[in-house]
Design an enzyme around this catalytic site. Structure first.
Site, mmCIF file in Angstrom:
data_model
loop_
_atom_site.group_PDB
_atom_site.id
_atom_site.type_symbol
_atom_site.label_atom_id
_atom_site.label_comp_id
_atom_site.label_asym_id
_atom_site.label_seq_id
_atom_site.Cartn_x
_atom_site.Cartn_y
_atom_site.Cartn_z
ATOM 1 N N HIS A 128 14.228 -96.073 96.391
ATOM 2 C CA HIS A 128 14.874 -97.329 95.986
ATOM 3 C C HIS A 128 15.721 -97.894 97.131
ATOM 4 O O HIS A 128 16.799 -98.473 96.904
ATOM 5 C CB HIS A 128 15.720 -97.136 94.730
ATOM 6 C CG HIS A 128 14.957 -96.595 93.564
ATOM 7 N ND1 HIS A 128 14.207 -97.396 92.736
ATOM 8 C CD2 HIS A 128 14.792 -95.324 93.111
ATOM 9 C CE1 HIS A 128 13.631 -96.648 91.805
ATOM 10 N NE2 HIS A 128 13.959 -95.386 92.018
ATOM 11 N N SER A 137 13.923 -115.548 119.243
ATOM 12 C CA SER A 137 14.556 -116.719 118.652
ATOM 13 C C SER A 137 14.817 -117.757 119.737
ATOM 14 O O SER A 137 15.265 -117.412 120.843
ATOM 15 C CB SER A 137 15.879 -116.337 117.975
ATOM 16 O OG SER A 137 16.603 -117.494 117.598
#
Length: 448
Positions: free
Chosen positions: A155, A278
Site C-alpha cells: 500500500h 524541464s
C-alpha cells in the site's frame, strides 16, 4: 500535418518503431497484399484452377511494380471498396490474357485477414525477441541483487525488507509467462483466411480444400479448421496479449518511477547527457522512460477493448466491427513495440543504489522487524494476542517518537518474554528476508 502521432516526423519515435512502420505503413501494406495475391495465384495454379503462366505474370508484377498510392486511392474512392482499387490497378497493368485470373474467386477478407495473420506472426517474432531480452535483463538484476536488502512496501508504505533481486525476479517471471502465452497462441492465430463469399469455399469447387492447403503453405501459415470471417477471437487474443505485455511494462515503469523519487532514491533509470527534464527547471532529471511505459500501456489497453467489441459480428460477414480492427490492431502493435524498446533501455541500464536501500531500512528505527518480533512472542502468548501487543507498542512508539525497540522494552507484556538481546537477534535482515533469495534461484532456474 500527421493524422497520427506514430506517423509524426517529430514525435513518431515515441509511439512506434522502424520495424512497425516497415510492416504497417501504407506502401508496405499494399506490397504485402500483392504478395498474398501472388501466393494465391500460384496456389490456384498448383491445383489446376488457373494457368501457371497467369500466376507467373501476377508474381512478376507483384515483385517489381511500384506502388502508386495516388492511383490506388482514386480507384478506391471511385469503387467505394477497400481492395478493389488495388485490384483494378493490378489488372490494368497485366496483359489482357491474365487479367481475369487476378483475385480469382477471393474476397477482401481473404487478402486482408491473411495479411493480419502474417502481421501477427512477424510481430510475434519481434515480441519474442524483445521479451527474451527483457526477461534476461530482469534475471540479471535478480542474480546480481539476490541478497541485496531493500525496503519492501505494501500500500505504498514501508513493510519488511526484501531482496531487490526478489522484486526483479517477480518481473522476470511475469515476462517469461508472456513468452509462454505468445508461443501457445501461435497455432490459433497464425492461420490463413480463404473462404470466398461466405467462407464455404464454394467458388473453387472440388479443388477448394487442396487450394487452402497450398495457399497456407506458400504463406508459411497454418490452415484453420474453418474460415474465421466472423470469428475474430484470434486478433482479439493477440491484442489482449499485447495489452498484457505493455501493462506489465507499465507496472515495472511505475515501480521504477516511484523508487527513483529523491525521497526514496533506491534506483535510477539510465540518463543520456543532453536530455532536458524541464524547460523552466533546468535541474530536473525526469523519469521519461518509466513514465512513457505507463502512457503506452494505457493506449494498448484501450485498443484491446476495441478488439473485444470487434468480436461481435453479424451472420456470415459484417464490415462494421471488422473495420475497427484496421485502426486498433496496427495501433496496438506500434505502441507495444515502442514500449518494449523503451523497457529494454530502462531495464538494461537500471542502476541500483544499495547504500540508499540499506539507509531507507535503517531510517525506519526498527519498525520493519515487527513481524519477526510478533512471531517470537507468539510462541509465548499466541499469534493473535502477540499481534495486539505489538500493534499497541508500535502505535505508542509513533505517538511518543520512540524507537521500536524502546517501545517494546517499555511494555511488560513483551519484556516479560523477550530480552533486549532477543530483540537485537530478531533484527536480522537476512532472516527477515525469508526465502526471498531461494525464490530468486527458482525463477532463474525455471528460466533455464
Amino acid at each position: 500535418m500527421s493524422v497520427h502521432l506514430a506517423d509524426s516526423v517529430v514525435y513518431g519515435h515515441l509511439w512506434s518503431t522502424e520495424e512497425a512502420r516497415k510492416l504497417l505503413d501504407e506502401e508496405p501494406r499494399f506490397r504485402a497484399w500483392l504478395e498474398i495475391l501472388s501466393a494465391l495465384a500460384h496456389a490456384q495454379a498448383e491445383v489446376g484452377l488457373i494457368p501457371i503462366e497467369a500466376a507467373r505474370r501476377i508474381t512478376r508484377y507483384a515483385d517489381s511494380a511500384p506502388i502508386d498510392l495516388e492511383r490506388i486511392a482514386a480507384e478506391t474512392r471511385a469503387t467505394g471498396h477497400s481492395t478493389l482499387g488495388l485490384i483494378r490497378v493490378l489488372r490494368a497493368e497485366l496483359p489482357e490474357s491474365v487479367r481475369e485470373w487476378v483475385y480469382y474467386g477471393a474476397t477482401v477478407q481473404d487478402v486482408t485477414d491473411t495479411w493480419t495473420a502474417s502481421v501477427m506472426q512477424k510481430v510475434g517474432d519481434y515480441l519474442e525477441r524483445d521479451l527474451a531480452r527483457l526477461e534476461a535483463a530482469a534475471l540479471g538484476l535478480a542474480r546480481r541483487h539476490r541478497t541485496t536488502p531493500m525496503m519492501g512496501r505494501t500500500h505504498a508504505q514501508p513493510a519488511l525488507p526484501i531482496p531487490f533481486g526478489y522484486k526483479a525476479a517477480v518481473w522476470a517471471a511475469e515476462l517469461g509467462r508472456h513468452r509462454q502465452r505468445l508461443e501457445q497462441g501461435r497455432p490459433r492465430r497464425e492461420v490463413v483466411q480463404l473462404g470466398g463469399a461466405l467462407g464455404t469455399l464454394e467458388f473453387w469447387g472440388d479443388q477448394s480444400l487442396a487450394l487452402i492447403d497450398a495457399f497456407a503453405q506458400r504463406m508459411n501459415l497454418r490452415v484453420p479448421p474453418i474460415p474465421w470471417i466472423t470469428a475474430r477471437d484470434g486478433p482479439a487474443e493477440f491484442v489482449h496479449l499485447l495489452a498484457m505485455v505493455s501493462t506489465t511494462l507499465a507496472k515495472i515503469g511505475n515501480e521504477i518511477m516511484e523508487l527513483q523519487r529523491p525521497e526514496i532514491a533506491e534506483v535510477r533509470e539510465p540518463f543520456i547527457v543532453g536530455t532536458v527534464g524541464s524547460i523552466t527547471m533546468p535541474q530536473k532529471r525526469n523519469p521519461e522512460l518509466s513514465e512513457h511505459l505507463d502512457t503506452l500501456g494505457r493506449l494498448v489497453r484501450a485498443d484491446a477493448d476495441v478488439m473485444t467489441e470487434a468480436m461481435i459480428q453479424l451472420h456470415e460477414r459484417d464490415g462494421r466491427a471488422w473495420k475497427a480492427e484496421w485502426i486498433a490492431l496496427p495501433e496496438a502493435v506500434s505502441f507495444t513495440l515502442a514500449a518494449t524498446r523503451y523497457a529494454i533501455l530502462l531495464l538494461e541500464g537500471l542502476e541500483a543504489d544499495q547504500e540508499q536501500m540499506r539507509a531507507n531500512i535503517d531510517a525506519r528505527k526498527g519498525f520493519v522487524f515487527a513481524e519477526p518480533v510478533m512471531r517470537a512472542l507468539a510462541d509465548q502468548v499466541g499469534k493473535h494476542t502477540a499481534h495486539d501487543i505489538i500493534y499497541q507498542a508500535a502505535m505508542r512508539a509513533v505517538e511518543e517518537g520512540w524507537s521500536f525497540e524502546e517501545a517494546l522494552m517499555q511494555d511488560p507484556r513483551v519484556a516479560d518474554h523477550l530480552s533486549r538481546s532477543d530483540l537485537e537477534g530478531l533484527a536480522d535482515i537476512e532472516t527477515v528476508m525469508g526465502a526471498g533469495p531461494q525464490l530468486v534461484d527458482r525463477v532463474i532456474e525455471a528460466a533455464g
